[in-house]
Write an enzyme that holds these catalytic residues in place. Structure first.
Site, PDB file in Angstrom:
ATOM      1  N   GLU A 120       0.817  -1.214   0.000  1.00 23.75           N
ATOM      2  CA  GLU A 120       0.000   0.000   0.000  1.00 23.75           C
ATOM      3  C   GLU A 120       0.852   1.266   0.000  1.00 23.75           C
ATOM      4  OE1 GLU A 120      -3.445   0.369  -0.191  1.00 23.75           O
ATOM      5  OE2 GLU A 120      -3.213  -1.728  -0.763  1.00 23.75           O
ATOM      6  N   ASP A 173      13.074  11.958 -31.711  1.00 24.95           N
ATOM      7  CA  ASP A 173      12.057  11.319 -30.875  1.00 24.95           C
ATOM      8  C   ASP A 173      10.865  12.248 -30.674  1.00 24.95           C
ATOM      9  OD1 ASP A 173      13.633   9.099 -30.518  1.00 24.95           O
ATOM     10  OD2 ASP A 173      14.433   9.741 -28.583  1.00 24.95           O
TER      11      ASP A 173
END
Length: 259
Positions: A120, A173
Site C-alpha cells: 500500500e 524522438d
C-alpha cells in the site's frame, strides 16, 4: 552518473541491465546502477519489511526502519566512493509526471537514489524525512516502483553518448525540442509494397526538401489529432511557421484529409 535503487526485487533488474541497446550505457559505466534490498536491513528470522497499517484497512505498509537503514548505508557507500550527494526519488501516483524535459535533466545529472515502493506504500515518516521528489509515470497504479525505475533508467541511458547507433536519432524522438515538442512522424522500410499498402511515394522521390515538409506535416497532423495541447504549446512558443499554420488551418477545415 550513479543510480542507487532501493527495491525488494533486485532480481527484476538483472535482465534489464544486460539487454537491448541501453546495456551499452551500463557496461561502459556511463550509467552506474547499484541495487539495494531493504530486507537486508530488517531484523528477525524472516527479515520482515512490512506491517499492517495503523487505523486499519487493507494491505500492508513498508516499514520505516529497514528503509532508513538501507538509505543510510547507500549514503555512506556513495561518500566512500566519492560519489556526490544524490536526491531521493520515490515513484508514486501522487508524483509529478515524468516527461521528456525531466528525462533530459536526469540524463545530465549525477544520479539519484530511486525508491521502489510496494504494497500500500511506504510509512509516511520515511517520505517526510528523506524523499526529495516524487515521480509518476501516469494516472494509474503499478504493483511496485520497479517498472517506473526501469523506465527512467532506460530513458536516461539511451541519451548517453555512444549508446544509440546513430548519435542524432534521439533528436527525432517524439517530444524532443528538435521537433518543437511534436510527436514523431510515421516511418517505413522495405518492402515498398506490403499486401497492397504502398510506402508514400514522396519518400521514394529523393527530393529531400519535399520529404522534410511531408514529415513536418505528418508530425503536425498526428500531434493535432492525438495531443492538440502540444501543438498549442509549440504555437505559444513561436515555433510554428506560416506554412505550419496554413497546413493546420486546412487540416481543421478538412479533418478527413490525408496529410
Amino acid at each position: 552518473m550513479r543510480f542507487d535503487v532501493i527495491t525488494l526485487f533486485p532480481e527484476l533488474f538483472a535482465p534489464f541491465l544486460i539487454s537491448g541497446v541501453t546495456r551499452r550505457a551500463y557496461e561502459a559505466g556511463l550509467v552506474e546502477v547499484r541495487l539495494w534490498n531493504p530486507r537486508d536491513f530488517a531484523d528477525g528470522n524472516y527479515r520482515r519489511v512490512d506491517d499492517r497499517p495503523f487505523g486499519g484497512g487493507p494491505g500492508m505498509v513498508m516499514q520505516v526502519e529497514p528503509l532508513s537503514l538501507c538509505l543510510e548505508k547507500i549514503r555512506a557507500d556513495r561518500l566512500e566512493a566519492g560519489s556526490p550527494a544524490a536526491p531521493v526519488v520515490l515513484f508514486s501516483p501522487i508524483g509529478e509526471a515524468l516527461n521528456h524535459a525531466g528525462v533530459e535533466a536526469w540524463s545530465a545529472s549525477s544520479g539519484a537514489v530511486l525508491v521502489c515502493g510496494r504494497y500500500e506504500g511506504l510509512d509516511q515518516r520515511f517520505i517526510d524525512t528523506y524523499v526529495d521528489r516524487q515521480i509518476s509515470l501516469g494516472d494509474f497504479v503499478l504493483s511496485g516502483g520497479e517498472v517506473a525505475a526501469m523506465a527512467l533508467l532506460d530513458a536516461v541511458a539511451r541519451l548517453q553518448p555512444g549508446v544509440l547507433n546513430d548519435e542524432g536519432s534521439h533528436q527525432l524522438d517524439s517530444f524532443n525540442p528538435a521537433l518543437d515538442g511534436l510527436l514523431d512522424c510515421p516511418h517505413y522500410t522495405r518492402p515498398e509494397d506490403w499486401r497492397g499498402q504502398r510506402v508514400p511515394a514522396i519518400l521514394l522521390s529523393g527530393n529531400h526538401s519535399h520529404i522534410e515538409r511531408w514529415r513536418r506535416d505528418q508530425r503536425l497532423a498526428l500531434t493535432q489529432r492525438q495531443r492538440p495541447e502540444l501543438v498549442q504549446k509549440a504555437r505559444n512558443a513561436g515555433q510554428l511557421s506560416a506554412g505550419d499554420e496554413a497546413f493546420l488551418a486546412d487540416l481543421l477545415e478538412n479533418p478527413e484529409k490525408d496529410a
